[in-house]
Design an enzyme around this catalytic site. Sequence first.
Site, mmCIF file in Angstrom:
data_model
loop_
_atom_site.group_PDB
_atom_site.id
_atom_site.type_symbol
_atom_site.label_atom_id
_atom_site.label_comp_id
_atom_site.label_asym_id
_atom_site.label_seq_id
_atom_site.Cartn_x
_atom_site.Cartn_y
_atom_site.Cartn_z
ATOM 1 N N THR A 27 0.874 -1.183 0.000
ATOM 2 C CA THR A 27 0.000 0.000 0.000
ATOM 3 C C THR A 27 0.905 1.226 0.000
ATOM 4 O OG1 THR A 27 -0.040 0.134 2.427
ATOM 5 C CG2 THR A 27 -1.755 -1.203 1.387
ATOM 6 N N ALA A 56 3.188 -1.353 4.833
ATOM 7 C CA ALA A 56 2.481 -0.172 5.341
ATOM 8 C C ALA A 56 3.502 0.960 5.422
ATOM 9 C CB ALA A 56 1.910 -0.474 6.715
ATOM 10 N N ILE A 82 7.378 -2.651 7.235
ATOM 11 C CA ILE A 82 7.422 -1.189 7.321
ATOM 12 C C ILE A 82 8.033 -0.608 6.045
ATOM 13 C CG2 ILE A 82 8.232 0.802 8.642
ATOM 14 C CD1 ILE A 82 6.195 -1.090 10.122
ATOM 15 N N LYS A 83 7.212 0.210 5.373
ATOM 16 C CA LYS A 83 7.661 0.814 4.114
ATOM 17 C C LYS A 83 8.237 2.197 4.413
ATOM 18 C CE LYS A 83 5.731 0.943 -0.558
ATOM 19 N NZ LYS A 83 4.463 1.038 -1.274
ATOM 20 N N LEU A 84 9.474 2.393 3.964
ATOM 21 C CA LEU A 84 10.204 3.629 4.275
ATOM 22 C C LEU A 84 10.664 4.282 2.984
ATOM 23 C CD1 LEU A 84 12.486 1.798 6.825
ATOM 24 C CD2 LEU A 84 10.862 3.582 7.504
#
Length: 218
Positions: A27, A56, A82-84
């Site tokens: 997402t 996310a 965890i999307k960074l």
Amino acid sequence: MEFFLDTADVKLIKELNKTGLINGITTNPSLVAKSGKNFLEILKEITKIIKGPISAEVTALDTKGMIAEANKLKKISKNIVIKLPLTENGLKACKSLSKRKIKTNVTLCFSAAQALLAAKCGATYISPFVGRLDDIGENGMELIQQIKSVYSNYKNLNTKILVASVRNADHVIKSAIIGADVVTLPPDTLMELYNHPLTKKGLDAFLSDWKKTKQSIV
Ligand code: E4P
């Protein structure tokens, strides 16, 4: 090669999961905005449907803020990744989260140099955006090939290549030829993969001939 769906549309995820092809979800804030729903609620719903990795994305710009958001997102479910963003602060957060064995997806990657930095910071996934590179007249797939070559040279780099901003079947098949680990597909692109004009033509002909036999199987 794994297939992730690139959407925050829970109804579509539920539907397309029935294909048996979906290994995970990505997402981003734009997809969440498009859904018109609450981000945390969306993630909770997706985790009920998909057991594989669910990316996310954090929205803070500073490392401390990113880590605080990551800590909250992680509590939703153990399959949250965890999307960074691929920024200096994003990679500092990546390093710190990977030390804690928290899975990360470093996004908005547009060069092999950026992909190398992400891998050195222990990213679980790197997301190079092929479609957006094509949009500016560059060759997105060339970047995937470069990243694959760089990562293959070093056994200690374990980052998976997650091809993002995928627009068509050609992106998917070229990713598979190169040996990318994952492609994340917009729902329409996934559905396009089923189609070939000769499949439709062939099926129409078979069924019309079958009708002439006046038989039925069941
Ligand atoms: C990746 O994780 C992103 O969500 C996505 O693939 C971006 O694609 P776009 O360029 O079609 O917005």
